[in-house]
Write an enzyme that holds these catalytic residues in place. Structure first.
Site, mmCIF file in Angstrom:
data_model
loop_
_atom_site.group_PDB
_atom_site.id
_atom_site.type_symbol
_atom_site.label_atom_id
_atom_site.label_comp_id
_atom_site.label_asym_id
_atom_site.label_seq_id
_atom_site.Cartn_x
_atom_site.Cartn_y
_atom_site.Cartn_z
ATOM 1 N N ASN A 22 35.175 44.035 43.820
ATOM 2 C CA ASN A 22 36.341 44.909 44.025
ATOM 3 C C ASN A 22 37.150 45.279 42.789
ATOM 4 O OD1 ASN A 22 35.935 45.304 46.683
ATOM 5 N ND2 ASN A 22 37.573 43.995 47.405
ATOM 6 N N ASP A 23 36.928 44.684 41.642
ATOM 7 C CA ASP A 23 37.723 45.021 40.456
ATOM 8 C C ASP A 23 36.833 45.040 39.214
ATOM 9 O OD1 ASP A 23 40.013 45.663 39.007
ATOM 10 O OD2 ASP A 23 40.527 43.569 38.652
ATOM 11 N N VAL A 24 35.777 45.846 39.279
ATOM 12 C CA VAL A 24 34.801 45.875 38.192
ATOM 13 C C VAL A 24 35.249 46.852 37.119
ATOM 14 C CG1 VAL A 24 32.410 46.318 37.578
ATOM 15 C CG2 VAL A 24 32.967 45.392 39.828
ATOM 16 N N ASN B 272 36.528 42.797 32.747
ATOM 17 C CA ASN B 272 36.105 41.694 33.606
ATOM 18 C C ASN B 272 34.648 41.314 33.387
ATOM 19 O OD1 ASN B 272 38.593 41.501 34.778
ATOM 20 N ND2 ASN B 272 38.071 42.713 36.562
#
Length: 108
Positions: free
Chosen positions: A83-85, A89
């Site tokens: 969900n937060d690529v 990260n």
């Protein structure tokens, strides 16, 4: 479903430990207790590696892409969605090995 806390995928940096905060907060859904997540410290993000010299060669870009896709294939097979690529990260070791981290916003 699995959790990145316990994932054994080689390109995934799992949280090694977690513990609740001493503080609680309240929002529209009621009281919330934050959790501290502990993981391995990493220094070079893919974002910084893509924008610094020497710039990546095409073969390195392909290899990084392959590793990232393999990571998400493995995680999705365990029922984990990141969900937060983004480049901050994803970390790159000095050997060109890719590690995906920051699973705080996962959805099992």
């Amino acid at each position: 479903p699995s959790s990145p806390l316990h994932s054994s995928h080689p390109h995934c940096v799992p949280y090694q430990k977690y513990f609740p905060s001493q503080h609680t907060f309240t929002d529209a859904h009621g009281p919330l207790q934050p959790v501290y997540l502990i993981r391995q410290a990493l220094s070079t993000s893919l974002n910084s590696r893509l924008t610094s010299r020497p710039f990546l060669r095409d073969i390195e870009k392909r290899y990084f892409t392959y590793q990232i896709l393999e990571c998400f294939r493995g995680l999705h097979s365990e029922g984990v969605v990141h969900n937060d690529v983004h480049g901050c990260n994803v970390f790159v070791t000095c050997y060109g090995y890719v590690l995906v981290t920051d699973f705080a916003s996962i959805k099992p």
